[in-house]
Design a protein around this motif. Sequence first.
Motif, mmCIF file in Angstrom:
data_model
loop_
_atom_site.group_PDB
_atom_site.id
_atom_site.type_symbol
_atom_site.label_atom_id
_atom_site.label_comp_id
_atom_site.label_asym_id
_atom_site.label_seq_id
_atom_site.Cartn_x
_atom_site.Cartn_y
_atom_site.Cartn_z
ATOM 1 N N PHE A 24 57.299 29.550 51.364
ATOM 2 C CA PHE A 24 56.429 29.449 52.475
ATOM 3 C C PHE A 24 54.903 30.583 53.357
ATOM 4 C CE2 PHE A 24 57.254 25.198 50.947
ATOM 5 C CZ PHE A 24 56.438 24.513 50.677
ATOM 6 N N HIS A 25 54.311 30.770 53.148
ATOM 7 C CA HIS A 25 53.635 32.129 54.395
ATOM 8 C C HIS A 25 52.862 31.502 55.716
ATOM 9 C CE1 HIS A 25 52.842 35.126 50.425
ATOM 10 N NE2 HIS A 25 54.247 34.289 51.014
ATOM 11 N N GLY A 26 52.973 31.737 56.134
ATOM 12 C CA GLY A 26 52.171 31.923 57.380
ATOM 13 C C GLY A 26 53.562 31.649 58.469
ATOM 14 N N ASP A 27 53.062 30.545 59.672
ATOM 15 C CA ASP A 27 53.481 30.107 60.853
ATOM 16 C C ASP A 27 54.109 29.243 60.878
ATOM 17 O OD1 ASP A 27 55.591 29.226 63.274
ATOM 18 O OD2 ASP A 27 53.535 30.567 64.243
ATOM 19 N N HIS A 28 55.531 28.413 59.862
ATOM 20 C CA HIS A 28 55.592 27.094 59.459
ATOM 21 C C HIS A 28 56.250 25.869 60.366
ATOM 22 C CE1 HIS A 28 59.138 29.153 59.258
ATOM 23 N NE2 HIS A 28 59.699 27.663 59.481
ATOM 24 N N ARG A 29 56.372 26.645 61.694
ATOM 25 C CA ARG A 29 56.969 26.026 63.348
ATOM 26 C C ARG A 29 55.665 25.631 64.073
ATOM 27 N NH1 ARG A 29 63.073 27.004 64.046
ATOM 28 N NH2 ARG A 29 64.172 26.224 61.842
ATOM 29 N N SER A 30 54.229 26.175 63.990
ATOM 30 C CA SER A 30 53.672 26.315 64.577
ATOM 31 C C SER A 30 52.746 24.605 64.113
ATOM 32 C CB SER A 30 51.960 27.214 63.742
ATOM 33 O OG SER A 30 50.836 27.184 64.324
ATOM 34 N N GLU A 31 52.064 24.033 65.244
ATOM 35 C CA GLU A 31 51.727 22.856 65.321
ATOM 36 C C GLU A 31 51.002 22.505 64.688
ATOM 37 O OE1 GLU A 31 52.517 20.493 67.314
ATOM 38 O OE2 GLU A 31 54.190 21.411 67.650
ATOM 39 N N LYS A 32 50.442 24.186 63.490
ATOM 40 C CA LYS A 32 49.032 23.543 63.134
ATOM 41 C C LYS A 32 49.268 23.799 61.594
ATOM 42 C CE LYS A 32 45.622 26.169 66.719
ATOM 43 N NZ LYS A 32 44.550 26.855 66.945
ATOM 44 N N PHE A 33 50.113 24.338 61.137
ATOM 45 C CA PHE A 33 50.798 24.109 60.133
ATOM 46 C C PHE A 33 51.273 22.980 59.009
ATOM 47 C CE2 PHE A 33 53.228 25.592 56.396
ATOM 48 C CZ PHE A 33 53.423 26.361 55.884
#
Length: 105
Positions: A20-29
């Motif tokens: 997966f791309h992106g900040d997977h630990r972000s609240e928005k993910f």
Amino acid sequence: MEEFVIRPALDGSGRPLIEFHGDHRSEKFPKVLSLLQQWLPEFRAHAEPPVCDDFIWKCSFSGGEFDLSDDWGGLFVIPKEQSEDVVSTVAAALENSGVFRRVPK
């Protein structure tokens, strides 16, 4: 829309996995486990005890088994057996959810 890529595992086996791309630990993910529960038939998951900063869920569905690995370096779907079929089915579920799209590696 969030993105993922299908690529060979780095262990030299050549087996495909999903990264997966992106900040997977972000609240928005997006909550990947929840999406897979909605889109994969007979989906089940249980968490393994965490090791340092790594979290692994053992997942199964009617088409196979995989680990959902959440570590400091990313979020991955790592199939156990029938890797191409499992990756293909999980990728289709992610795309069908309308939340993720596959991008070239």
